[in-house]
Scaffold this active site. Structure first.
Site, PDB file in Angstrom:
ATOM      1  N   SER A 126       3.538  -2.244  10.170  1.00 48.53           N
ATOM      2  CA  SER A 126       5.035  -2.460  10.409  1.00 48.53           C
ATOM      3  C   SER A 126       5.674  -3.630   9.969  1.00 48.53           C
ATOM      4  O   SER A 126       6.516  -4.174  10.547  1.00 48.53           O
ATOM      5  CB  SER A 126       5.302  -1.959  11.896  1.00 48.53           C
ATOM      6  N   ASN A 145       1.011  -1.139   0.031  1.00 50.40           N
ATOM      7  CA  ASN A 145       0.000  -0.043  -0.122  1.00 50.40           C
ATOM      8  C   ASN A 145       1.130   1.313   0.077  1.00 50.40           C
ATOM      9  O   ASN A 145       1.521   1.707   0.936  1.00 50.40           O
ATOM     10  CB  ASN A 145      -0.790  -0.083   1.318  1.00 50.40           C
ATOM     11  N   GLY A 159       2.805   2.129  10.858  1.00 48.63           N
ATOM     12  CA  GLY A 159       3.603   3.290  10.554  1.00 48.63           C
ATOM     13  C   GLY A 159       4.511   3.817  12.033  1.00 48.63           C
ATOM     14  O   GLY A 159       4.912   4.629  11.857  1.00 48.63           O
ATOM     15  N   LYS A 196       0.221   4.186  -0.334  1.00 49.87           N
ATOM     16  CA  LYS A 196      -0.463   5.378   0.272  1.00 49.87           C
ATOM     17  C   LYS A 196      -0.305   6.711  -0.587  1.00 49.87           C
ATOM     18  O   LYS A 196      -0.252   6.496  -1.959  1.00 49.87           O
ATOM     19  CB  LYS A 196      -0.025   5.584   1.798  1.00 49.87           C
ATOM     20  N   GLU A 245      -6.640   4.647   7.804  1.00 44.69           N
ATOM     21  CA  GLU A 245      -6.544   6.143   7.657  1.00 44.69           C
ATOM     22  C   GLU A 245      -7.846   6.741   6.740  1.00 44.69           C
ATOM     23  O   GLU A 245      -8.080   8.001   7.344  1.00 44.69           O
ATOM     24  CB  GLU A 245      -5.206   6.436   6.840  1.00 44.69           C
ATOM     25  N   GLU A 253      -5.351  -4.864  10.552  1.00 42.82           N
ATOM     26  CA  GLU A 253      -4.391  -4.001  10.715  1.00 42.82           C
ATOM     27  C   GLU A 253      -4.564  -3.232  12.202  1.00 42.82           C
ATOM     28  O   GLU A 253      -5.739  -2.284  12.089  1.00 42.82           O
ATOM     29  CB  GLU A 253      -4.339  -2.762   9.513  1.00 42.82           C
ATOM     30  N   HIS A 275      -9.546   1.322   4.573  1.00 41.45           N
ATOM     31  CA  HIS A 275      -8.429   1.515   5.552  1.00 41.45           C
ATOM     32  C   HIS A 275      -8.398   2.347   6.540  1.00 41.45           C
ATOM     33  O   HIS A 275      -9.390   3.559   6.397  1.00 41.45           O
ATOM     34  CB  HIS A 275      -7.252   2.012   4.436  1.00 41.45           C
TER      35      HIS A 275
HETATM   36  P1  13P Z   1       2.960   0.349   7.528  1.00 40.39           P
HETATM   37  O1  13P Z   1       3.597  -1.002   6.889  1.00 40.39           O
HETATM   38  O2  13P Z   1       3.980   1.296   7.113  1.00 40.39           O
HETATM   39  O3  13P Z   1       2.920   0.207   9.098  1.00 40.39           O
HETATM   40  O4  13P Z   1       1.515   0.483   7.074  1.00 40.39           O
HETATM   41  C1  13P Z   1       0.650  -0.618   7.253  1.00 40.39           C
HETATM   42  C2  13P Z   1      -0.465  -0.200   6.462  1.00 40.39           C
HETATM   43  O5  13P Z   1      -1.145   0.812   6.852  1.00 40.39           O
HETATM   44  C3  13P Z   1      -0.937  -1.118   5.235  1.00 40.39           C
HETATM   45  O6  13P Z   1      -2.031  -0.575   4.758  1.00 40.39           O
END
Ligand code: 13P
Length: 251
Positions: free
Chosen positions: A211, A9, A172, A11, A96, A166, A94
């Site tokens: 992560s 992803n 992150g 982002k 976010e 997740e 997601h």
């Molecule tokens: P990270 O791998 O950067 O922690 O992000 C995870 C994520 O949100 C994948 O959709």
């Protein structure tokens, strides 16, 4: 045996030039889709560029879509717009988007139905906040999300659905869930889906996300209910992405 699925992803990262550099760097190196599903979920303007060059060992995904077919939805993207440029997957719900862009379980549910109707494979994200975990509410939260998000889907939809567990506190932050915590929750996701839809839940793939990186993916994927990973930061580097996908080849 469920084939593993490793999805990056990206982002809101990468320009067109950076995306091209990435795809040229990985294209000869990824294992075949018979061995592992590899997916890059990129920002909308990059999807066509990537899908034209995806080759036989990579599929392209979007990070969101609207649930309507078309209409007065300024700034939004429809499922048809994605399928007609060669996009196969779409991330839905997601954390976010839930936290920052008003995504609710109701809109997630509508988007899942539309994605299946249009032949896209959704990667549905669920997971709890740190506060919810500290109160011991993680299962209650994830169950409530799944019950609302999956309402009205068919068994055939469930067979093709990918769910990414997740935990928000692991996204992150560099703070990965332990493989035991991840396994416990991915097994729980499957159980909730089994209670709703029956045995077909054994065919559905459940990813862990939060992560994930080259140094921890082997341990995470060794767990019986974890069928892949949804990877943010570590999917941005071509050589790391190739290693992450290679870790998904069933040994
Ligand atoms: P990270 O791998 O950067 O922690 O992000 C995870 C994520 O949100 C994948 O959709």
């Amino acid at each position: 045996m469920r084939r593993k699925i490793i999805a990056g992803n990206w982002k809101m990262n990468k320009t067109r030039d950076e995306a091209l550099q990435f795809i040229y760097a990985i294209s000869e190196k990824l294992p075949s889709l018979d061995e592992v599903d590899s997916v890059i979920c990129a920002p909308f303007p990059l999807l066509r560029t990537l899908s034209k060059r995806q080759g036989e060992n990579l599929r392209i995904g979007a990070q969101n879509m609207h649930y309507a077919d078309s209409g007065a939805y300024t700034g939004e993207i429809s499922a048809d717009m994605l399928t007609t440029i060669g996009v196969t997957y779409v991330i839905i719900g997601h954390s976010e988007r839930r936290a920052m862009f008003n995504e609710t379980d109701e809109t997630v549910n509508l988007k899942l139905k539309k994605a299946f109707e249009k032949g896209l494979i959704p990667i549905l994200c669920v997971g709890e906040t740190l506060e919810e975990r500290e109160k011991g509410h993680e299962k209650k939260v994830v169950k409530a999300q799944l019950e609302k998000d999956l309402e009205g889907l068919t068994k055939q939809d469930i067979e093709h659905l990918v769910i990414a567990y997740e935990p928000i506190w692991a996204i992150g932050t560099g703070r990965t869930a332990t493989s035991e915590q991840a396994e416990e929750m991915c097994a729980y996701v499957r159980k909730v889906v089994k209670d709703l839809y029956g045995q077909v839940a054994d065919k559905m793939r459940v990813q862990y996300g939060g992560s994930v990186k080259v140094s921890n993916i082997d341990e995470i994927l060794s767990m019986p209910n974890i069928d892949g990973a949804l990877v943010g930061g570590a999917s941005l580097k071509a050589e790391d992405f190739v290693k992450l996908v290679e870790a998904g080849v069933n040994k």
